[in-house]
Design an enzyme around this catalytic site. Structure first.
Site, PDB file in Angstrom:
ATOM      1  N   ARG A  72       0.807  -1.296  -0.158  1.00 61.99           N
ATOM      2  CA  ARG A  72      -0.063  -0.045   0.063  1.00 61.99           C
ATOM      3  C   ARG A  72       0.725   1.372   0.091  1.00 61.99           C
ATOM      4  O   ARG A  72       0.637   2.174  -0.775  1.00 61.99           O
ATOM      5  CB  ARG A  72      -1.008  -0.017   1.265  1.00 61.99           C
ATOM      6  CG  ARG A  72      -2.052  -0.988   0.997  1.00 61.99           C
ATOM      7  CD  ARG A  72      -2.769  -0.990   2.308  1.00 61.99           C
ATOM      8  NE  ARG A  72      -3.581   0.171   2.759  1.00 61.99           N
ATOM      9  CZ  ARG A  72      -3.774   0.541   3.928  1.00 61.99           C
ATOM     10  NH1 ARG A  72      -3.806  -0.481   4.847  1.00 61.99           N
ATOM     11  NH2 ARG A  72      -4.150   1.692   4.162  1.00 61.99           N
ATOM     12  N   GLN A 103      -8.006  11.216   8.743  1.00 62.23           N
ATOM     13  CA  GLN A 103      -7.806   9.789   9.193  1.00 62.23           C
ATOM     14  C   GLN A 103      -6.987   9.053   8.151  1.00 62.23           C
ATOM     15  O   GLN A 103      -6.675   7.834   8.431  1.00 62.23           O
ATOM     16  CB  GLN A 103      -9.206   9.129   9.074  1.00 62.23           C
ATOM     17  CG  GLN A 103     -10.296   9.854  10.032  1.00 62.23           C
ATOM     18  CD  GLN A 103     -11.896   9.392   9.759  1.00 62.23           C
ATOM     19  OE1 GLN A 103     -12.207   8.137  10.074  1.00 62.23           O
ATOM     20  NE2 GLN A 103     -12.324  10.161   9.156  1.00 62.23           N
ATOM     21  N   HIS A 121      -4.834   8.666  12.519  1.00 62.79           N
ATOM     22  CA  HIS A 121      -4.443   7.142  12.462  1.00 62.79           C
ATOM     23  C   HIS A 121      -3.261   7.004  11.810  1.00 62.79           C
ATOM     24  O   HIS A 121      -2.812   5.851  11.477  1.00 62.79           O
ATOM     25  CB  HIS A 121      -5.620   6.580  11.245  1.00 62.79           C
ATOM     26  CG  HIS A 121      -7.127   6.634  11.926  1.00 62.79           C
ATOM     27  ND1 HIS A 121      -8.078   6.418  11.420  1.00 62.79           N
ATOM     28  CD2 HIS A 121      -7.570   6.807  13.456  1.00 62.79           C
ATOM     29  CE1 HIS A 121      -9.479   6.337  12.213  1.00 62.79           C
ATOM     30  NE2 HIS A 121      -8.876   6.672  13.346  1.00 62.79           N
ATOM     31  N   CYS A 129       9.376   0.900  15.982  1.00 62.42           N
ATOM     32  CA  CYS A 129       9.613  -0.415  16.603  1.00 62.42           C
ATOM     33  C   CYS A 129       8.442  -0.830  17.400  1.00 62.42           C
ATOM     34  O   CYS A 129       7.959  -0.302  18.147  1.00 62.42           O
ATOM     35  CB  CYS A 129      10.702  -0.394  17.679  1.00 62.42           C
ATOM     36  SG  CYS A 129      10.867  -1.829  18.628  1.00 62.42           S
ATOM     37  N   CYS A 178      14.441  -3.685  14.645  1.00 58.26           N
ATOM     38  CA  CYS A 178      14.483  -2.360  15.271  1.00 58.26           C
ATOM     39  C   CYS A 178      16.095  -2.334  15.670  1.00 58.26           C
ATOM     40  O   CYS A 178      16.809  -3.375  16.167  1.00 58.26           O
ATOM     41  CB  CYS A 178      14.064  -2.269  16.599  1.00 58.26           C
ATOM     42  SG  CYS A 178      14.418  -0.930  17.683  1.00 58.26           S
ATOM     43  N   GLY A 218     -15.478  12.518   2.414  1.00 60.16           N
ATOM     44  CA  GLY A 218     -15.169  11.443   2.154  1.00 60.16           C
ATOM     45  C   GLY A 218     -14.780  10.646   3.373  1.00 60.16           C
ATOM     46  O   GLY A 218     -13.938   9.534   3.250  1.00 60.16           O
TER      47      GLY A 218
END
Ligand code: BJW
Ligand code: ZN
Length: 280
Positions: A72, A103, A121, A129, A178, A218
Site C-alpha cells: 500500500r 484519518q 490514524h 519498533c 529495530c 469522504g
C-alpha cells in the site's frame, strides 16, 4: 457542480474564519488510493481487517501484515494529490486558521499543499519498533522498473474506475528489525483496538470545539473516536458541511450535504466561495 446546496455551502465557507476540514479515505479515492468500505473497491471487501489491521494480526504474522502495508505504501508513493487535495490547500491558504484533520495514512494532503494535517490514524511513512516505539527508517523503494508493474491506479491520478481497484498484495515480507532492541518494526498506523495518538486527538477535539465551520469529506463516519469530531463541532453550534457521493450517519447533523466526489465538489465549492480568487 452548481445548485442551491453548493451556494449555501459556499456562503458558510466564505463567512468562516476558523474552519476545520475533516477527511477520510474518499478524499484520496480519485488519486487511485482505495477506500476501506466502498462496495467493489474498498480494501475491506478484499482483505479481512482482523487479519491485517490489529495488533494481534501483527503478532500472529508480522510478514503478512508488513508486506501488505509495504504494497500500500508503494501504491501511495505513486499516487498524486487530486484537485480535492488542492482545494483543501486553497481553503487553508485563504483562511490561515484552518485546521485539516485527516484519518488518512497517505501523504497526499502534504503533497497537495497542507504541510501539517492533524493525523488521527498515523502514517504509512512513519514505521516504528513494535516493542520500544523507536522510529525506524523507511525501507528504500525499488525503482519502478525493477519489478512487474503493480495494478494500483496511483500512477493515473484522477483516472477512471480502473484506478480504484485494490492493488494486488505483493505477499509476505519480513519487517526490518529495530536498530535498538531487535524487535520487528511495524507500520506507524493506528489499528483497531489501539488508542489514537493523544496529542492528535486532543488537537482535533480542540479545533472542532472552536471552529465556525466543519467540512467533512469522504468518510463513512463509522470508525470511532474519529467519527465523533464532526459531532463535537455540531454540538457546539458550528455548521457541518459534508462532501460524499452517498449518505452517511452524519447526514442528519449536516447543514448541507454535497453529494459528489471530492475532486469535483471541493474545487467548485472554493470557486463559489471566492469567485474573484484564482485558486481552486
Ligand atoms: C468519497 C469518494 C470521493 C468514496 N469523494 N467521498 C464506539 C462505537 C463503536 C466502536 C468503537 C467505538 N469506539 C471505539 C470503537 C472500536 C473501533 C471502531 O470504531 N470500530 C467500528 C468500525 C465498529 N475503533 C478503534 O478500535 C479505535 N481505537 C480505539 O477506540 O481505541 C480505544 C482505546 C483507548 C485507550 C487505549 C486503548 C484503546 C482505532 C481505530 C483505528 C482505525 N484504523 C483504520 C486503519 C488504519 C491503518 C490502515 O490504513 O490500514 O483507519 S480502519 C480504517 O477506517 C482507517 C480509516 O482511517 C478509518 C475510517 O475510514 P474512512 O476514512 O471513513 O473510509 P471508508 O472506506 O469507511 O469510507 C470512505 C467514504 O468515502 C465513503 O463514505 C464513500 O462514500 C466516500 N467516497 N469516493 C468523496 N471520490
Ligand atoms: Zn525497539
Amino acid at each position: 457542480m452548481t445548485g442551491p446546496e453548493l451556494a449555501e455551502a459556499a456562503l458558510l465557507l466564505a463567512a468562516a474564519r476558523r474552519p476545520v476540514v475533516f477527511t477520510g479515505a474518499g478524499m484520496s479515492a480519485e488519486s487511485g488510493v482505495p477506500t476501506f468500505r466502498d462496495a467493489q473497491t474498498g480494501l475491506w471487501q478484499r482483505y479481512d481487517p482482523q487479519e491485517l489491521a490489529t495488533p494481534a494480526a501483527f503478532r500472529a504474522d508480522p510478514a503478512l501484515v508488513w508486506g501488505w502495508y509495504e504494497t500500500r505504501r508503494r501504491g501511495v508513493r505513486r499516487a498524486l494529490p487530486n484537485p480535492g487535495h488542492r482545494a483543501v490547500a486553497a481553503i487553508a491558504a485563504r483562511l490561515p486558521e484552518t485546521v485539516v484533520i485527516t484519518q488518512n495514512v497517505d501523504d497526499l494532503h502534504e503533497r497537495g499543499g497542507v504541510p501539517a494535517p492533524v493525523r488521527l490514524h498515523g502514517s504509512l511513512f512513519a514505521p516504528r519498533c513494535s516493542a520500544c516505539a523507536r522510529p525506524a527508517p523507511l525501507p528504500s523503494d525499488l525503482p519502478p522498473s525493477a519489478g512487474p508493474p503493480e495494478p494500483h491506479g496511483g500512477a493515473e491520478p484522477h483516472g477512471g474506475a480502473e484506478s480504484h481497484a485494490p492493488e494486488a498484495h505483493d505477499g509476505p515480507l519480513d519487517p526490518p528489525a529495530c536498530a535498538d532492541c531487535g524487535a520487528p518494526v511495524r507500520p506507524g498506523v493506528v489499528w483497531f483496538g489501539e488508542a489514537l495518538p493523544s496529542a492528535a486527538l486532543a488537537a482535533a477535539v480542540e479545533a472542532a470545539s472552536g471552529c465556525d465551520l466543519l467540512l467533512t469529506v469522504g468518510t463513512s463516519a463509522l470508525v470511532h473516536p474519529a467519527a465523533e469530531i464532526p459531532l463535537v463541532a455540531a454540538r457546539l453550534g458550528a455548521p457541518v458541511v459534508q462532501v460524499n457521493p452517498v449518505p452517511t450517519p452524519l447526514d442528519a447533523i449536516c447543514a448541507v450535504n454535497l453529494r459528489g466526489p471530492a475532486g469535483e465538489v471541493l474545487p467548485a465549492l472554493v470557486r463559489a466561495a471566492w469567485p474573484d480568487d484564482a485558486v481552486g
